[in-house]
Design an enzyme around this catalytic site. Structure first.
Site, PDB file in Angstrom:
ATOM      1  N   TRP A  54       1.568  -1.496   0.276  1.00  0.00           N
ATOM      2  CA  TRP A  54       0.125   0.062   0.412  1.00  0.00           C
ATOM      3  C   TRP A  54       0.745   1.607   0.011  1.00  0.00           C
ATOM      4  O   TRP A  54       1.711   1.578   0.985  1.00  0.00           O
ATOM      5  CB  TRP A  54      -1.087  -0.064   1.455  1.00  0.00           C
ATOM      6  CG  TRP A  54      -1.934   1.216   1.025  1.00  0.00           C
ATOM      7  CD1 TRP A  54      -2.642   1.301   0.531  1.00  0.00           C
ATOM      8  CD2 TRP A  54      -1.784   2.033   2.652  1.00  0.00           C
ATOM      9  NE1 TRP A  54      -3.494   2.608   1.281  1.00  0.00           N
ATOM     10  CE2 TRP A  54      -3.049   2.935   2.421  1.00  0.00           C
ATOM     11  CE3 TRP A  54      -1.231   2.099   3.757  1.00  0.00           C
ATOM     12  CZ2 TRP A  54      -3.440   4.125   3.484  1.00  0.00           C
ATOM     13  CZ3 TRP A  54      -1.694   2.782   4.920  1.00  0.00           C
ATOM     14  CH2 TRP A  54      -2.802   3.865   4.508  1.00  0.00           C
ATOM     15  N   LYS A  57     -13.093  -0.601   5.166  1.00  0.00           N
ATOM     16  CA  LYS A  57     -14.105  -1.655   4.692  1.00  0.00           C
ATOM     17  C   LYS A  57     -15.292  -1.742   5.013  1.00  0.00           C
ATOM     18  O   LYS A  57     -16.442  -2.297   4.268  1.00  0.00           O
ATOM     19  CB  LYS A  57     -12.826  -1.884   4.091  1.00  0.00           C
ATOM     20  CG  LYS A  57     -11.412  -1.316   3.351  1.00  0.00           C
ATOM     21  CD  LYS A  57     -11.360  -0.739   2.163  1.00  0.00           C
ATOM     22  CE  LYS A  57     -10.933   0.182   2.597  1.00  0.00           C
ATOM     23  NZ  LYS A  57     -10.250   0.807   1.244  1.00  0.00           N
ATOM     24  N   ASP A  71      -0.920  -5.072   9.012  1.00  0.00           N
ATOM     25  CA  ASP A  71      -1.593  -4.175   9.207  1.00  0.00           C
ATOM     26  C   ASP A  71      -2.833  -4.432   8.820  1.00  0.00           C
ATOM     27  O   ASP A  71      -3.250  -5.587   7.778  1.00  0.00           O
ATOM     28  CB  ASP A  71      -1.669  -3.529   7.651  1.00  0.00           C
ATOM     29  CG  ASP A  71      -2.433  -1.872   7.455  1.00  0.00           C
ATOM     30  OD1 ASP A  71      -3.498  -2.290   8.024  1.00  0.00           O
ATOM     31  OD2 ASP A  71      -2.008  -1.057   6.437  1.00  0.00           O
TER      32      ASP A  71
HETATM   33  N1  PMP Z   1      -3.777  -0.300   4.532  1.00  0.00           N
HETATM   34  C1  PMP Z   1      -4.206  -1.174   4.201  1.00  0.00           C
HETATM   35  C2  PMP Z   1      -2.959  -2.523   3.370  1.00  0.00           C
HETATM   36  C3  PMP Z   1      -4.943  -0.673   3.172  1.00  0.00           C
HETATM   37  O1  PMP Z   1      -5.593  -0.882   1.495  1.00  0.00           O
HETATM   38  C4  PMP Z   1      -5.686   1.018   3.828  1.00  0.00           C
HETATM   39  C5  PMP Z   1      -6.715   1.374   2.847  1.00  0.00           C
HETATM   40  N2  PMP Z   1      -6.996   1.543   1.730  1.00  0.00           N
HETATM   41  C6  PMP Z   1      -5.430   1.027   5.145  1.00  0.00           C
HETATM   42  C7  PMP Z   1      -4.140   0.542   5.796  1.00  0.00           C
HETATM   43  C8  PMP Z   1      -5.858   2.383   5.547  1.00  0.00           C
HETATM   44  O2  PMP Z   1      -6.709   3.117   5.558  1.00  0.00           O
HETATM   45  P1  PMP Z   1      -8.577   3.719   6.767  1.00  0.00           P
HETATM   46  O3  PMP Z   1      -7.301   5.077   6.932  1.00  0.00           O
HETATM   47  O4  PMP Z   1      -8.786   4.633   5.305  1.00  0.00           O
HETATM   48  O5  PMP Z   1      -9.221   2.698   7.037  1.00  0.00           O
END
Ligand code: PMP
Length: 403
Positions: free
Chosen positions: A133, A251, A215
């Site tokens: 990411w 998500k 993560d």
């Molecule tokens: N880690 C990964 C691998 C992700 O794909 C995402 C969202 N695209 C996030 C962290 C964090 O997203 P958010 O801060 O919107 O929760």
């Protein structure tokens, strides 16, 4: 002369730039496959019905007020989130050596955790998968790490995991390095280690004294099964690792803009908990003081009420199975068109994203000619592929490859 005169223009953030270009595009059949957000069969954003219902309950509850939450957030939320991750019967929870901190979605949780590791534990190096990411590097660098390094992960030639390269890079990492691991549904490749490969990864990390920072952005969203999607984290805990894990509820609850997240700490002894919490408190206090309540209240309500919890689990099954169906539909359509290449990776990958194998020029062609918005790396969000556009997407890929 202005104090701002020498500020240079930073690079645009690709997914957000793509979103804007999509919004500005007037073509009727345009398709958004850039940002990872679930869409209904009609291509619209989806607020989960259980979320709507709980919002009404919360709005009617006059005992709730707008006072500050504690610095580490709403306990009813973070406890439930940590239990969802580790499992209620986890030894780490039973022995009171694990706890959660409510933070600002996945990103904010990563940031607080990274800053704790850099400042309080003095960690210097963080390792991330190649590719990962795209925000990991920025978040960890800004948190105070000295250097970020890649470990091998994706093999272009096999369109799968390069486990040998991965393990070799881990073996070379200095002791106490922080290893960022995707708990499930690796972004962007959609390719996760098997259970046996996770065991090998854990062996090397234990031997080399490397620290796991998981993560977890897709628990339940990837397979529809909360346990399956947290297997790797639970396995590391069962092996006695101390670790951190950043959880996002963007998500799986569709709460993207509410910024609901949890940072779980697993220590090997309960006696360290008060000191660790006090240092995390100082980090949060100095960064944003305390987190917002709306989204955390919704998640806490759902996770702590069996009736709503079941309803939510139904929603994550709806979302994950639609994604899995669309993988099949896209692969079938490409095979029916006899599009050159092997498309089995589309159904082999899991989670929100698919690495199509289209190169930069082809991805740009998809946008310009077909109004299908995707990343230049060839990554598409499977959530944006729906029964009504899958045929169009397949035809566009076919034209792009054969033209
Ligand atoms: N880690 C990964 C691998 C992700 O794909 C995402 C969202 N695209 C996030 C962290 C964090 O997203 P958010 O801060 O919107 O929760």
């Amino acid at each position: 002369k202005s104090r701002f005169a020498d500020v240079t223009l930073g690079p645009p953030i690709e997914v957000f730039a793509l979103n804007k270009a999509f919004a500005d595009d007037t073509f009727e059949n345009k398709v958004s496959l850039g940002v990872g957000a679930y869409r209904t069969d009609k291509g619209q954003p989806w607020v989960l019905p259980v979320v709507r219902e709980v919002e009404k309950i919360l709005a009617a509850d006059e005992t709730l007020n707008k006072e500050y939450l504690p610095i580490l957030g709403l306990d009813a939320f973070s406890s439930a989130a940590t239990a969802m991750l580790l499992g209620k019967d986890s030894a780490a929870l039973v022995e009171n050596r694990a706890f959660g901190v409510q933070s600002l979605s996945g990103t904010g949780s990563l940031r607080v955790g990274a800053e704790f590791l850099a400042r309080v534990l003095g960690s210097k190096y963080f390792y991330y998968s190649k590719p990962t990411w795209e925000n990991h590097r920025l978040v960890f660098t800004n948190a105070g790490f000295e250097e970020g390094r890649e470990y091998r992960y994706w093999s272009e030639s096999t369109r799968g995991l390069d486990i040998e390269g991965f393990l070799e890079d881990l073996r070379k990492a200095p002791e106490n390095s922080i290893i960022i691991l995707h708990a499930c549904a690796h972004n962007p490749t959609g390719c996760d280690p098997t259970q046996d490969q996770w065991k090998q990864i854990a062996d090397v990390m234990q031997e080399r004294k490397l620290f796991p920072f998981f993560d977890s952005a897709y628990q339940g969203f990837a397979s529809g099964d909360l346990e399956k999607d947290s297997w790797a984290v639970r396995y590391f805990v069962s092996r006695g690792f101390e670790l951190l894990c950043a959880q996002s509820f963007a998500k799986n609850f569709g709460l993207y803009n509410e910024r609901v997240g949890n940072l779980t700490f697993v220590l090997n002894d309960t006696s360290y908990v008060p000191q660790v919490k006090s240092q995390v408190t100082l980090i949060v206090r100095g960064m944003y003081s305390n987190p917002p309540s709306h989204g955390a209240r919704i998640v806490a309500y759902v996770l702590n009420n069996p009736k709503f919890y079941d309803q939510w689990k139904e929603h994550i099954r709806t979302m994950s199975s639609r994604i899995i169906e669309m993988r099949k539909a896209l692969r079938d359509a490409l095979e029916r068109l006899s599009t050159p290449g092997d498309w089995s990776h589309i159904t082999a990958q899991i989670g929100m994203f698919s690495y199509t194998g289209l190169n930069t020029a082809q991805s740009e062609h998809m946008i310009k000619k077909h109004h299908i918005y995707m990343l230049r790396s060839g990554r598409i969000s499977m959530c944006g592929v729906t029964p009504s556009n899958v045929e169009y997407v397949a035809q566009a890929i076919h034209e792009t490859i054969t033209n």
